[in-house]
Design a protein around this motif. Sequence first.
Motif, short mmCIF file in Angstrom:
data_model
loop_
_atom_site.label_atom_id
_atom_site.label_comp_id
_atom_site.label_asym_id
_atom_site.label_seq_id
_atom_site.Cartn_x
_atom_site.Cartn_y
_atom_site.Cartn_z
N PHE A 11 0.83 -1.20 0.00
CA PHE A 11 0.00 0.00 0.00
C PHE A 11 0.86 1.25 0.00
N ASP A 12 1.93 1.26 0.83
CA ASP A 12 2.82 2.42 0.89
C ASP A 12 3.49 2.66 -0.44
N VAL A 13 3.97 1.59 -1.07
CA VAL A 13 4.64 1.74 -2.36
C VAL A 13 3.68 2.27 -3.40
N LEU A 14 2.46 1.72 -3.37
CA LEU A 14 1.47 2.10 -4.36
C LEU A 14 1.10 3.56 -4.24
N THR A 15 0.94 4.07 -3.01
CA THR A 15 0.52 5.45 -2.83
C THR A 15 1.65 6.43 -3.08
N GLN A 16 2.90 5.95 -3.10
CA GLN A 16 4.02 6.84 -3.35
C GLN A 16 4.32 6.95 -4.84
N THR A 17 3.70 6.13 -5.67
CA THR A 17 3.94 6.15 -7.11
C THR A 17 3.40 7.44 -7.71
N SER A 18 4.16 8.02 -8.66
CA SER A 18 3.70 9.24 -9.32
C SER A 18 2.41 8.98 -10.08
N ALA A 19 1.50 9.91 -9.98
CA ALA A 19 0.24 9.80 -10.71
C ALA A 19 0.25 10.81 -11.85
N ARG A 20 -0.45 10.48 -12.91
CA ARG A 20 -0.61 11.41 -14.04
C ARG A 20 -1.91 12.19 -13.81
N ILE A 21 -1.79 13.49 -13.69
CA ILE A 21 -2.93 14.34 -13.35
C ILE A 21 -3.23 15.32 -14.48
N LEU A 22 -4.50 15.40 -14.86
CA LEU A 22 -4.93 16.35 -15.89
C LEU A 22 -5.62 17.53 -15.21
N ILE A 23 -5.14 18.73 -15.51
CA ILE A 23 -5.71 19.96 -14.96
C ILE A 23 -6.52 20.64 -16.06
N VAL A 24 -7.79 20.89 -15.80
CA VAL A 24 -8.65 21.56 -16.76
C VAL A 24 -8.94 22.96 -16.20
N GLU A 25 -8.20 23.94 -16.68
CA GLU A 25 -8.22 25.30 -16.12
C GLU A 25 -7.89 26.29 -17.23
N ASP A 26 -8.78 27.27 -17.45
CA ASP A 26 -8.56 28.21 -18.55
C ASP A 26 -7.66 29.38 -18.19
N ASP A 27 -7.44 29.65 -16.90
CA ASP A 27 -6.53 30.71 -16.47
C ASP A 27 -5.10 30.16 -16.55
N ARG A 28 -4.31 30.68 -17.46
CA ARG A 28 -2.98 30.13 -17.69
C ARG A 28 -2.07 30.25 -16.48
N ASP A 29 -2.18 31.35 -15.75
CA ASP A 29 -1.33 31.53 -14.57
C ASP A 29 -1.66 30.48 -13.51
N ILE A 30 -2.96 30.28 -13.27
CA ILE A 30 -3.37 29.28 -12.28
C ILE A 30 -2.98 27.88 -12.76
N ALA A 31 -3.18 27.62 -14.04
CA ALA A 31 -2.84 26.31 -14.59
C ALA A 31 -1.35 26.03 -14.41
N SER A 32 -0.52 27.03 -14.70
CA SER A 32 0.93 26.86 -14.55
C SER A 32 1.31 26.62 -13.10
N MET A 33 0.66 27.35 -12.20
CA MET A 33 0.93 27.19 -10.78
C MET A 33 0.52 25.80 -10.30
N LEU A 34 -0.62 25.29 -10.81
CA LEU A 34 -1.09 23.96 -10.42
C LEU A 34 -0.16 22.86 -10.94
N ILE A 35 0.35 23.05 -12.15
CA ILE A 35 1.29 22.07 -12.69
C ILE A 35 2.53 22.00 -11.81
N ASP A 36 3.05 23.17 -11.42
CA ASP A 36 4.24 23.20 -10.55
C ASP A 36 3.93 22.56 -9.20
N LEU A 37 2.72 22.82 -8.68
CA LEU A 37 2.34 22.27 -7.38
C LEU A 37 2.24 20.75 -7.44
N MET A 38 1.62 20.23 -8.50
CA MET A 38 1.51 18.79 -8.64
C MET A 38 2.88 18.14 -8.78
N LYS A 39 3.78 18.81 -9.50
CA LYS A 39 5.14 18.29 -9.66
C LYS A 39 5.87 18.27 -8.32
N GLU A 40 5.62 19.28 -7.49
CA GLU A 40 6.21 19.31 -6.15
C GLU A 40 5.74 18.10 -5.33
#
Length: 252
Positions: A11-40
Amino acid sequence: MMTELMENIGFDVLTQTSARILIVEDDRDIASMLIDLMKEGGHIAEAVGSAIEMDRVLSKKEFQLIVLDGMLPGEDGFSICRRIRSSNTIPILMLTALTKEVDRIVGFELGADDYVTKPFNSRELLARVKALLRRSSYAMLTRPTEEPMTFAGWCVDPVARELTDRDGVHVSLTTAEFDVLLVFCRNPRQIMSRQEILVRTHAGSAGPVERSIDVHVSRVRQKIEPNFKDPTFIKTVRLGGYIFTPEVAIAP
C-alpha cells in the motif's frame, strides 16, 4: 501477520507512485501554478483550457485524477463532470471560485469526489489530491481478495468495481459512491455514523467533508432504491447515521 505486513508495504509503495494528473483550467497563470504544485507533490501533470482540449487529451492518454475548474469557456466544469462521470470512474477534484454551499452540493451530486474553492491553500490541495489517489490505490490493491456480493437482486463486484441489476445491466457509480455502497454491503444491518463511513471509505481527514457522505448516499439511493424518495434499502437513523437493511450474500 505477514499478510498484513505485505499489504501495508504494498500500500505504501502504491501510494508513493507518481500519478498522471490532468488539470482543466482556462486561467494560464493558475494552470501553470497547479502544474508546478503537482510536480512538487511528485506527480506528472499537464493542463488544458477547455472541454474540447480535455476530450482530445483523454482520447490519447490515461490519467489517474482530474483537477477540474468549475467556470470554463464553452462547456462548464459542472457539465464536464456529469459527462465524464456517466462513463468513467476516474477521481475528479473540482477547483472553483464558486463558494456557495449549493454549488458544492451540486458538484458532489454531479459526481465530483472532492470540491475545493479558490483561493486555496496549496498544502491542503496537495493533501486532498493525495487522499483521492490513496483511496483509488487502496481499492486497486484490495480487489483480488474480494468476492461479488448480492442484495435484493443487485450484484456488487469489488474486483471489477461494478454494480449490476437483476438483468445484468451495469449501473455507473463514481469512485466515492461505489466505496460507500461497498461499506454498506460489508456491514449490513448495522448502524453506521457518517464519520465511520468516511473513515472506512479511506477518505481520511483530507477527504470530502463529512456532509458529502449525505450527498453520496443520496446518489446511491437514486440508483438502487425502488423508490429513492422513500428509501427502504439505506435508511437514515436519526442522530445515528445510516443502516443498510437488505440481506447481503456472497454471489453464487
